[in-house]
Design an enzyme around this catalytic site. Structure first.
Site, PDB file in Angstrom:
ATOM      1  N   ASP A 207       0.838  -1.209   0.000  1.00  0.00           N
ATOM      2  CA  ASP A 207       0.000   0.000   0.000  1.00  0.00           C
ATOM      3  C   ASP A 207       0.872   1.258   0.000  1.00  0.00           C
ATOM      4  O   ASP A 207       0.357   2.379  -0.078  1.00  0.00           O
ATOM      5  CB  ASP A 207      -1.011  -0.003   1.154  1.00  0.00           C
ATOM      6  CG  ASP A 207      -0.358  -0.024   2.514  1.00  0.00           C
ATOM      7  OD1 ASP A 207       0.879  -0.145   2.597  1.00  0.00           O
ATOM      8  OD2 ASP A 207      -1.091   0.085   3.528  1.00  0.00           O
ATOM      9  N   SER A 208       2.204   1.070   0.028  1.00  0.00           N
ATOM     10  CA  SER A 208       3.119   2.202  -0.195  1.00  0.00           C
ATOM     11  C   SER A 208       2.823   2.850  -1.544  1.00  0.00           C
ATOM     12  O   SER A 208       3.231   3.988  -1.789  1.00  0.00           O
ATOM     13  CB  SER A 208       4.574   1.726  -0.144  1.00  0.00           C
ATOM     14  OG  SER A 208       4.757   0.614  -0.994  1.00  0.00           O
TER      15      SER A 208
ATOM     16  N   ASP B 243      -1.103  -6.166  -0.174  1.00  0.00           N
ATOM     17  CA  ASP B 243      -1.442  -5.525   1.102  1.00  0.00           C
ATOM     18  C   ASP B 243      -2.941  -5.323   1.245  1.00  0.00           C
ATOM     19  O   ASP B 243      -3.605  -4.870   0.297  1.00  0.00           O
ATOM     20  CB  ASP B 243      -0.805  -4.126   1.148  1.00  0.00           C
ATOM     21  CG  ASP B 243       0.393  -4.066   2.060  1.00  0.00           C
ATOM     22  OD1 ASP B 243       0.533  -4.934   2.945  1.00  0.00           O
ATOM     23  OD2 ASP B 243       1.202  -3.135   1.887  1.00  0.00           O
TER      24      ASP B 243
ATOM     25  N   LYS C  65      -1.051  -9.333   2.897  1.00  0.00           N
ATOM     26  CA  LYS C  65      -0.266  -8.844   4.035  1.00  0.00           C
ATOM     27  C   LYS C  65      -1.134  -7.923   4.860  1.00  0.00           C
ATOM     28  O   LYS C  65      -1.923  -7.149   4.294  1.00  0.00           O
ATOM     29  CB  LYS C  65       0.995  -8.104   3.560  1.00  0.00           C
ATOM     30  CG  LYS C  65       1.789  -7.504   4.729  1.00  0.00           C
ATOM     31  CD  LYS C  65       3.201  -7.098   4.330  1.00  0.00           C
ATOM     32  CE  LYS C  65       3.300  -5.760   3.650  1.00  0.00           C
ATOM     33  NZ  LYS C  65       2.848  -4.613   4.459  1.00  0.00           N
TER      34      LYS C  65
ATOM     35  N   GLU D 191      -0.982  -5.412   8.634  1.00  0.00           N
ATOM     36  CA  GLU D 191      -0.140  -4.871   9.696  1.00  0.00           C
ATOM     37  C   GLU D 191      -0.740  -5.182  11.056  1.00  0.00           C
ATOM     38  O   GLU D 191      -1.955  -5.085  11.245  1.00  0.00           O
ATOM     39  CB  GLU D 191      -0.005  -3.348   9.531  1.00  0.00           C
ATOM     40  CG  GLU D 191       0.732  -2.966   8.262  1.00  0.00           C
ATOM     41  CD  GLU D 191       0.911  -1.453   8.103  1.00  0.00           C
ATOM     42  OE1 GLU D 191       0.691  -0.697   9.075  1.00  0.00           O
ATOM     43  OE2 GLU D 191       1.261  -1.047   6.984  1.00  0.00           O
TER      44      GLU D 191
ATOM     45  N   GLU E 100       9.593  -4.193  10.060  1.00  0.00           N
ATOM     46  CA  GLU E 100      10.003  -2.903   9.476  1.00  0.00           C
ATOM     47  C   GLU E 100      10.543  -1.967  10.550  1.00  0.00           C
ATOM     48  O   GLU E 100      10.031  -1.937  11.688  1.00  0.00           O
ATOM     49  CB  GLU E 100       8.796  -2.244   8.773  1.00  0.00           C
ATOM     50  CG  GLU E 100       9.165  -0.874   8.206  1.00  0.00           C
ATOM     51  CD  GLU E 100       8.187  -0.296   7.200  1.00  0.00           C
ATOM     52  OE1 GLU E 100       7.186  -0.962   6.877  1.00  0.00           O
ATOM     53  OE2 GLU E 100       8.445   0.838   6.741  1.00  0.00           O
TER      54      GLU E 100
HETATM   55  O1  KIV Z   1       3.579  -1.074   1.597  1.00  0.00           O
HETATM   56  C1  KIV Z   1       4.703  -1.567   1.413  1.00  0.00           C
HETATM   57  O2  KIV Z   1       5.309  -1.433   0.345  1.00  0.00           O
HETATM   58  C2  KIV Z   1       5.286  -2.334   2.502  1.00  0.00           C
HETATM   59  C3  KIV Z   1       6.716  -2.761   2.383  1.00  0.00           C
HETATM   60  C4  KIV Z   1       7.628  -1.638   2.280  1.00  0.00           C
HETATM   61  C5  KIV Z   1       7.096  -3.734   3.434  1.00  0.00           C
HETATM   62  O3  KIV Z   1       4.632  -2.615   3.449  1.00  0.00           O
END
Ligand code: KIV
Length: 277
Positions: free
Chosen positions: A49-50, A88, A118, A120, A187
């Site tokens: 989600d970056s 994510d 993924k 968090e 992280e």
């Molecule tokens: O959102 C993302 O790209 C991430 C990674 C940097 C681990 O969570």
């Protein structure tokens, strides 16, 4: 007739079995062309989600929607054939209840074909991770610095410096592993804590700003390419400086257009050939 699912892709089971072996190579990917370039080089592609910050210019990842993750997840699946693709779950799509998490994770998996999701969170997400894992959704957990909790954590800062913080990270790691996560991202966590977690857990740890002793490493692709200029965390190593090349190419194109050097005859259909001088 065989009912075996045939796939050339690296599976979450393969990733799980890489614990303690050759380091697991992970990069983020958000688009088809980038996925195509990275796919032969990595074990896992993470549609993180970056992308909210890197592609859409947001200040945090909080504004990313499930629809955005699904669209970019589909793009990455189209551009890859070998890497294990994990997507994510964005902020607000899984924290409410295990049922909400399952509903949204099922959409992500069904609509993209990715291998897992993924999310968090540590001990507070253990019930959700167990709920998903028991229903066929492989989960990559994410502990330490959790960007979706940026406001609660008081900014993007390294975790685990204080003893109490370190103890929370270690118990979070145990909780997500016991709940059935197939691996865990650590992280922005001080090295000794990330190392200790990697030694303690039976599942692979994937570090970002963590420790060389993690079982794998992940970075944001635009960071290693020198394409994301707004903010470069100290844990990023740049392997290219593409921003300068993009600027130079745009400048050369603009100059060519302005002096009518582009398009030339070879770029046009049916244009008269220039006679030899
Ligand atoms: O959102 C993302 O790209 C991430 C990674 C940097 C681990 O969570």
């Amino acid at each position: 007739m065989s009912t075996e699912v045939k796939s050339k892709r690296i599976t979450v089971r393969d990733i799980r079995q890489m614990k303690g072996g050759q380091p697991i190579v992970v990069l983020t990917a958000y688009t088809t062309p980038i996925a195509r370039l990275l796919d032969p080089q990595v074990d896992m592609l993470l549609v993180g989600d970056s992308l909210g910050m890197v592609l859409y210019g947001m200040d945090t990842t909080l504004g990313v929607s499930l629809e955005m993750m699904i669209a970019h997840g589909q793009a990455v699946m189209r551009g890859s054939e070998r890497a294990c693709v994990i997507i994510d779950l964005p902020f607000g799509s899984y924290q409410e209840s295990p049922q909400q998490a399952f509903r949204n994770a099922a959409r992500v998996m069904a609509e993209t074909g990715a291998a897992g999701v993924k999310l968090e969170g540590g001990a507070e997400m253990a019930e959700t991770i167990e709920f998903l894992a028991n229903r066929g959704v492989p989960v990559l957990a994410h502990i330490g610095l959790k960007p979706q909790a940026v406001h609660a954590m008081g900014g993007f800062r390294a975790q685990g410096r204080l003893e109490e913080e370190a103890a929370v990270i270690r118990s979070d790691a145990r909780a997500v592993a016991e709940a059935g996560a197939f691996a865990v991202v650590i992280e922005g966590t001080v090295e000794p804590v990330a190392r200790a977690v990697s030694q303690e857990l039976a599942i692979p740890t994937i570090g970002i700003g963590a420790s060389p002793q993690c079982d794998g490493q992940v970075l944001v692709t635009e960071d290693i390419l020198g394409l994301f200029g707004s903010f470069t965390p100290r844990f990023v190593k740049r392997y290219a400086e593409l921003a300068g090349q993009v600027e130079a190419a745009a400048q050369a194109y603009a100059a060519d257009v302005r002096c009518r050097a582009f398009p030339a005859a070879e770029h046009c259909f049916g244009a008269p050939k220039r006679s030899a001088e």
